[in-house]
Design a protein around this motif. Structure first.
Motif, PDB file in Angstrom:
ATOM      1  N   LEU A   1      43.058 142.282  42.927  1.00 32.35           N
ATOM      2  CA  LEU A   1      43.595 143.513  43.470  1.00 32.35           C
ATOM      3  C   LEU A   1      42.224 144.259  44.106  1.00 32.35           C
ATOM      4  CD1 LEU A   1      45.721 145.210  44.913  1.00 32.35           C
ATOM      5  CD2 LEU A   1      45.894 146.149  42.708  1.00 32.35           C
ATOM      6  N   VAL A   2      41.403 144.609  43.030  1.00 33.89           N
ATOM      7  CA  VAL A   2      40.119 145.289  43.343  1.00 33.89           C
ATOM      8  C   VAL A   2      39.277 144.699  44.301  1.00 33.89           C
ATOM      9  CG1 VAL A   2      38.060 146.012  42.216  1.00 33.89           C
ATOM     10  CG2 VAL A   2      39.865 146.222  41.125  1.00 33.89           C
ATOM     11  N   GLY A   3      39.231 143.245  44.323  1.00 37.05           N
ATOM     12  CA  GLY A   3      38.548 142.538  45.244  1.00 37.05           C
ATOM     13  C   GLY A   3      39.188 142.381  46.475  1.00 37.05           C
ATOM     14  N   TYR A   4      40.523 142.623  46.489  1.00 37.14           N
ATOM     15  CA  TYR A   4      41.141 142.423  47.999  1.00 37.14           C
ATOM     16  C   TYR A   4      41.008 143.925  48.453  1.00 37.14           C
ATOM     17  CZ  TYR A   4      44.685 142.768  51.248  1.00 37.14           C
ATOM     18  OH  TYR A   4      45.447 143.097  52.558  1.00 37.14           O
ATOM     19  N   VAL A   5      40.892 144.874  47.770  1.00 34.83           N
ATOM     20  CA  VAL A   5      40.834 146.289  48.464  1.00 34.83           C
ATOM     21  C   VAL A   5      39.377 146.600  48.751  1.00 34.83           C
ATOM     22  CG1 VAL A   5      40.616 148.846  47.717  1.00 34.83           C
ATOM     23  CG2 VAL A   5      42.637 147.364  47.011  1.00 34.83           C
TER      24      VAL A   5
ATOM     25  N   PHE B   1      39.147 135.059  46.514  1.00 39.54           N
ATOM     26  CA  PHE B   1      38.645 134.801  45.109  1.00 39.54           C
ATOM     27  C   PHE B   1      37.668 135.649  44.685  1.00 39.54           C
ATOM     28  CE2 PHE B   1      40.895 131.234  46.437  1.00 39.54           C
ATOM     29  CZ  PHE B   1      41.936 131.083  45.435  1.00 39.54           C
ATOM     30  N   PRO B   2      37.770 136.886  44.252  1.00 38.29           N
ATOM     31  CA  PRO B   2      36.449 137.849  44.042  1.00 38.29           C
ATOM     32  C   PRO B   2      35.918 137.113  42.729  1.00 38.29           C
ATOM     33  CG  PRO B   2      38.517 138.981  43.162  1.00 38.29           C
ATOM     34  CD  PRO B   2      38.976 137.775  43.899  1.00 38.29           C
ATOM     35  N   ARG B   3      34.308 137.088  42.595  1.00 39.91           N
ATOM     36  CA  ARG B   3      33.866 136.650  41.471  1.00 39.91           C
ATOM     37  C   ARG B   3      33.891 137.215  40.142  1.00 39.91           C
ATOM     38  NH1 ARG B   3      27.526 134.968  41.679  1.00 39.91           N
ATOM     39  NH2 ARG B   3      27.428 133.815  39.641  1.00 39.91           N
ATOM     40  N   TYR B   4      33.916 138.638  40.417  1.00 43.94           N
ATOM     41  CA  TYR B   4      34.225 139.534  39.189  1.00 43.94           C
ATOM     42  C   TYR B   4      35.308 140.438  39.462  1.00 43.94           C
ATOM     43  CZ  TYR B   4      29.438 138.067  38.334  1.00 43.94           C
ATOM     44  OH  TYR B   4      28.303 137.383  38.303  1.00 43.94           O
TER      45      TYR B   4
END
Length: 52
Positions: free
Chosen positions: A34-38, A27-30
């Protein structure tokens, strides 16, 4: 606060339905997921390459 509680309950229900107990969820904060995963995947692969 009600929306946060409802979202948590919804996520719990989805997790139980799709058997997320044995999976890593990110769970990316911002930004979007998909961007957080990459970014996280690239970081993990880079740190593994440095260890070798």
């Amino acid at each position: 606060m009600d929306n946060l509680h409802a979202g948590g309950m919804l996520l719990d229900s989805i997790g139980r339905t799709f058997n997320f107990e044995k999976r890593n969820l990110i769970f990316p904060r911002y930004g979007n997921w998909l961007v957080g995963y990459v970014v996280l995947r690239g970081y993990l692969e880079e740190t593994e390459a440095v260890k070798k």
